[in-house]
Design a protein around this motif. Structure first.
Motif, PDB file in Angstrom:
ATOM      1  N   THR B  96       0.817  -1.218   0.000  1.00  0.00           N
ATOM      2  CA  THR B  96       0.000   0.000   0.000  1.00  0.00           C
ATOM      3  C   THR B  96       0.848   1.264   0.000  1.00  0.00           C
ATOM      4  OG1 THR B  96      -0.022  -0.146   2.392  1.00  0.00           O
ATOM      5  CG2 THR B  96      -1.968  -0.978   1.230  1.00  0.00           C
ATOM      6  N   THR B 100       3.885   1.945  -4.548  1.00  0.00           N
ATOM      7  CA  THR B 100       2.859   1.153  -5.230  1.00  0.00           C
ATOM      8  C   THR B 100       1.697   2.028  -5.668  1.00  0.00           C
ATOM      9  OG1 THR B 100       3.468  -0.778  -3.948  1.00  0.00           O
ATOM     10  CG2 THR B 100       1.295  -0.820  -4.970  1.00  0.00           C
ATOM     11  N   ARG B 101       1.299   2.944  -4.802  1.00  0.00           N
ATOM     12  CA  ARG B 101       0.176   3.807  -5.155  1.00  0.00           C
ATOM     13  C   ARG B 101       0.527   4.692  -6.346  1.00  0.00           C
ATOM     14  NH1 ARG B 101      -0.429   7.123  -0.971  1.00  0.00           N
ATOM     15  NH2 ARG B 101       0.895   6.009   0.479  1.00  0.00           N
ATOM     16  N   SER B 104       0.941   2.465  -9.601  1.00  0.00           N
ATOM     17  CA  SER B 104      -0.374   2.035 -10.080  1.00  0.00           C
ATOM     18  C   SER B 104      -1.077   3.202 -10.764  1.00  0.00           C
ATOM     19  CB  SER B 104      -1.249   1.560  -8.913  1.00  0.00           C
ATOM     20  OG  SER B 104      -0.584   0.567  -8.182  1.00  0.00           O
ATOM     21  N   HIS B 105      -0.908   4.379 -10.182  1.00  0.00           N
ATOM     22  CA  HIS B 105      -1.541   5.568 -10.748  1.00  0.00           C
ATOM     23  C   HIS B 105      -0.987   5.872 -12.149  1.00  0.00           C
ATOM     24  CE1 HIS B 105      -3.492   9.401 -10.929  1.00  0.00           C
ATOM     25  NE2 HIS B 105      -2.354  10.008 -11.124  1.00  0.00           N
ATOM     26  N   GLU B 108      -2.457   3.383 -14.468  1.00  0.00           N
ATOM     27  CA  GLU B 108      -3.903   3.553 -14.620  1.00  0.00           C
ATOM     28  C   GLU B 108      -4.240   4.754 -15.510  1.00  0.00           C
ATOM     29  OE1 GLU B 108      -6.187   4.401 -11.093  1.00  0.00           O
ATOM     30  OE2 GLU B 108      -8.016   3.647 -12.022  1.00  0.00           O
ATOM     31  N   CYS B 109      -3.447   5.826 -15.380  1.00  0.00           N
ATOM     32  CA  CYS B 109      -3.700   7.023 -16.207  1.00  0.00           C
ATOM     33  C   CYS B 109      -3.634   6.662 -17.689  1.00  0.00           C
ATOM     34  CB  CYS B 109      -2.678   8.116 -15.893  1.00  0.00           C
ATOM     35  SG  CYS B 109      -2.994   8.956 -14.353  1.00  0.00           S
ATOM     36  N   TYR B 152       2.410  -5.465 -11.351  1.00  0.00           N
ATOM     37  CA  TYR B 152       1.165  -4.712 -11.560  1.00  0.00           C
ATOM     38  C   TYR B 152       0.344  -5.327 -12.685  1.00  0.00           C
ATOM     39  CZ  TYR B 152      -2.081  -1.046 -12.888  1.00  0.00           C
ATOM     40  OH  TYR B 152      -3.224  -0.360 -13.222  1.00  0.00           O
ATOM     41  N   GLU B 156      -3.301  -7.177 -12.715  1.00  0.00           N
ATOM     42  CA  GLU B 156      -4.396  -6.662 -13.538  1.00  0.00           C
ATOM     43  C   GLU B 156      -4.868  -7.701 -14.559  1.00  0.00           C
ATOM     44  OE1 GLU B 156      -5.887  -3.327 -13.595  1.00  0.00           O
ATOM     45  OE2 GLU B 156      -5.029  -3.398 -11.599  1.00  0.00           O
TER      46      GLU B 156
END
Lengths: 120, 219
Positions: B96, B100-101, B104-105, B108-109, B152, B156
């Motif tokens: 977390t 990682t945040r 991941s962001h 994801e973008c 990641y 996913e």
């Protein structure tokens, strides 16, 4: 402690949001898109719904609009947690009935403090 | 065909997708394409026959296309240091943590913009580049970046079609989203210091952004 429904099409994001919220003592259920979220939300009552915007089948803004039509979700805090940050999208969220708009990346402590704020 | 017979800019620069007007683009006579040039932290998506280029040290670029729709894009990111200059809020668990945040962001973008163009996760073709250990004196942040992006994508449920990760070289990559082709050139270690400096500045910026994105509560 609140019962929270977190909605995101990304498995990684669902895990991150769930870990952050459960560490604050909340009970968290997950859904992968708006359609699944509506099904889950009809079976049980949540105190807060946190949803992504861009998702297949039903996006987060349509989900908020649908939830607001149901009497048991009319006053429940509905938060958007999204990569979208434009004023137009935020306006769409507001008009659909969202309580607030959080732009990713999220800070876990900040997310928890926003959740407590909208619950009081 | 003699060079003079060709217009100097081959074709007009295709319009960029809203939100991406800030990305620098130039006409590349070598590939005869308009080319978006990415700096660390940037990403770009297109529906046109453009190219996307960048230079990677320990950073990662994911190149993702859905050729059924004719859209593709690329990012350029690295992980911030966990706990380093962060909010000191105890979120240091690798699952977390800030790294990682943020990682991941970044992924994801790019994925979200492709989904918005009509791309489908199940049709994505994904190629990964970078993560080099370009300076022997530095800790191997490239390996950490590479391990993150592999984990990641696995999480996913997304498959990697090709990758060129790790090793000691900086890389210049040119991605052609319309065909999925990537041209990789391994650069000489001579250039590594300047690339590493730029990446270190970027990592410093990331640590300062650790408070997360904007929050707005509607009245």
């Amino acid at each position: 402690m609140a019962r929270i429904l977190a909605v995101d099409d990304s498995p990684s994001m669902r895990q991150l949001v769930k870990l952050a919220l459960s560490s604050g003592g909340h009970e968290v259920d997950l859904a992968t898109d708006g359609v699944e979220a509506l099904e889950v939300a009809e079976k049980q009552q949540f105190d807060v719904v946190i949803t992504d915007v861009n998702m297949p089948n039903m996006d987060g803004i349509s989900l908020v609009r649908e939830l607001r039509r149901r009497t048991n979700y009319r006053f429940v805090p509905l938060l958007m947690l999204t990569t979208e940050s434009t004023a137009e999208r935020k306006q769409q969220g507001k008009e659909a009935g969202a309580t607030g708009w959080l732009v990713k990346p999220f800070d876990p402590d900040r997310l928890l403090s926003i959740v407590s704020k909208v619950l009081t | 065909m003699p060079a003079a017979a060709r217009p100097s800019h081959g074709s007009a620069c295709p319009p960029s997708i809203p939100g991406f007007q800030g990305i620098h683009r130039f006409w590349d006579p070598a590939s005869e394409r308009w080319t978006a040039k990415l700096l660390p932290g940037e990403f770009y998506v297109t529906r046109h026959d453009e190219a996307i280029a960048t230079v990677l040290g320990s950073c990662i670029s994911a190149c993702i296309s859905d050729r059924r729709i004719g859209c593709g894009g690329m990012n350029h990111f690295m992980l911030p240091e966990d706990g380093g200059g962060g909010a000191g809020n105890g979120w240091t668990d690798p699952a977390t943590g800030l790294a990682t945040r943020y990682g991941s962001h970044a992924m994801e973008c790019l994925i979200n913009e492709l989904l918005k163009l009509g791309g489908k996760r199940e049709h994505f073709e994904i190629k990964l580049f970078g993560g080099g250990r370009i300076l022997a004196s530095m800790t191997d942040v490239g390996a950490r970046n590479a391990a993150f992006v592999r984990a990641y994508l696995k999480n996913e449920g997304l498959k990697v079609a090709a990758e060129d990760l790790g090793d000691i070289y900086p890389r210049r990559i040119i991605y052609f989203p319309d065909t999925g082709r990537v041209r990789v050139r391994r650069l000489q270690p001579l250039e590594a210091t300047a690339i590493a400096d730029r990446e270190r500045r970027y990592q410093g910026d990331l640590a300062r952004q650790s408070g997360g994105g904007d929050v707005e509560l509607f009245g």
